[in-house]
Design an enzyme around this catalytic site. Sequence first.
Site, PDB file in Angstrom:
ATOM      1  N   ASP A 143     -30.154 -41.430  50.275  1.00  0.00           N
ATOM      2  CA  ASP A 143     -31.497 -40.822  51.607  1.00  0.00           C
ATOM      3  C   ASP A 143     -32.540 -41.554  50.784  1.00  0.00           C
ATOM      4  O   ASP A 143     -32.878 -40.881  49.824  1.00  0.00           O
ATOM      5  CB  ASP A 143     -30.472 -39.164  51.628  1.00  0.00           C
ATOM      6  CG  ASP A 143     -31.927 -38.666  52.527  1.00  0.00           C
ATOM      7  OD1 ASP A 143     -32.408 -39.005  52.769  1.00  0.00           O
ATOM      8  OD2 ASP A 143     -30.881 -37.789  53.306  1.00  0.00           O
ATOM      9  N   LYS A 217     -21.027 -53.623  58.758  1.00  0.00           N
ATOM     10  CA  LYS A 217     -21.055 -54.176  59.928  1.00  0.00           C
ATOM     11  C   LYS A 217     -22.452 -53.394  60.458  1.00  0.00           C
ATOM     12  O   LYS A 217     -23.500 -53.923  61.643  1.00  0.00           O
ATOM     13  CB  LYS A 217     -20.080 -53.071  60.452  1.00  0.00           C
ATOM     14  CG  LYS A 217     -19.111 -54.067  60.457  1.00  0.00           C
ATOM     15  CD  LYS A 217     -17.758 -53.558  61.620  1.00  0.00           C
ATOM     16  CE  LYS A 217     -16.632 -53.635  61.004  1.00  0.00           C
ATOM     17  NZ  LYS A 217     -15.428 -53.162  61.422  1.00  0.00           N
ATOM     18  N   PHE A 218     -22.914 -52.318  59.840  1.00  0.00           N
ATOM     19  CA  PHE A 218     -24.054 -51.435  60.333  1.00  0.00           C
ATOM     20  C   PHE A 218     -25.153 -52.706  59.979  1.00  0.00           C
ATOM     21  O   PHE A 218     -26.487 -52.466  60.913  1.00  0.00           O
ATOM     22  CB  PHE A 218     -24.451 -50.142  58.935  1.00  0.00           C
ATOM     23  CG  PHE A 218     -25.912 -49.867  59.578  1.00  0.00           C
ATOM     24  CD1 PHE A 218     -26.269 -48.524  60.520  1.00  0.00           C
ATOM     25  CD2 PHE A 218     -27.060 -49.895  57.969  1.00  0.00           C
ATOM     26  CE1 PHE A 218     -27.010 -48.194  61.036  1.00  0.00           C
ATOM     27  CE2 PHE A 218     -27.603 -48.667  58.424  1.00  0.00           C
ATOM     28  CZ  PHE A 218     -27.847 -48.286  59.821  1.00  0.00           C
ATOM     29  N   GLU A 219     -25.999 -52.977  58.779  1.00  0.00           N
ATOM     30  CA  GLU A 219     -26.399 -54.170  58.299  1.00  0.00           C
ATOM     31  C   GLU A 219     -26.344 -55.292  59.159  1.00  0.00           C
ATOM     32  O   GLU A 219     -27.527 -55.673  59.203  1.00  0.00           O
ATOM     33  CB  GLU A 219     -26.276 -54.674  56.536  1.00  0.00           C
ATOM     34  CG  GLU A 219     -27.207 -55.097  56.205  1.00  0.00           C
ATOM     35  CD  GLU A 219     -26.539 -55.546  54.483  1.00  0.00           C
ATOM     36  OE1 GLU A 219     -27.338 -56.379  53.713  1.00  0.00           O
ATOM     37  OE2 GLU A 219     -26.069 -54.568  53.673  1.00  0.00           O
TER      38      GLU A 219
END
Length: 238
Positions: A143, A217-219
């Site tokens: 975070d 996948k996000f990256e």
Amino acid sequence: MSEVTTAEFNEEGKYLRKIRSFVLREGRLTKGQAQAIESQWPTMGLDYSPVPLNLSEVFGREADTVLEIGFGMGASLVQMAKDAPEQNFIGIEVHKPGVGSCLSDAAIAGVTNLRVYHHDAMEVLEHAIADGSLARVQLFFPDPWHKKRHHKRRIVQAEFAELVRRKLKIGGVFHMATDWEEYSEHMLEVMNAAPGYKNQSADGTVVPRPDHRPLTKFEARGHRLGHGVWDLMFERIA
């Protein structure tokens, strides 16, 4: 949502207490996640105890051990364990659905070199991991606490860098990754000032994504949209 603050240490750098650097969003377990925890925890789960693990007993062998803090849903951690069967992997995650998902994926992948904690990482690191026992510590996409008044809640601080250094072997590596550039600059500032480390970047900044860290996948989606990801790798030299 839980109260969130930073860890506290005494003058010798020993962990005293913590107010979490994460927000607890427990969420509901899916049926598959619950079943995975029930069936896989006896073999892959680690129950927290404030006594250092005997890694050779836990894994039944002598091997380099990699520890990941906050593995999310666990997909990349499972992939790393599958890709490097000669290494031991320990993951720590506070969110139970992530633990269930990780255990499910690990069972499907057939990995036997992965163990998982469902506990606070600061307590595990300080009390359950022996000094000088880890080949690598991974902290991927923590975070970033974007607001300036929340920066003190970021996990990467001088005291945390020292705690990680103690747990690494000489030659072991602390590997961080973030998709928030300002946080990468904060990480770099903290780590460049931390004693006992050497930046593995040739120019003293960040490094290319190493092969051992899978592209998520996000990256990959972020890359297509022009978003950056910054990897930092620091070796313990003292």
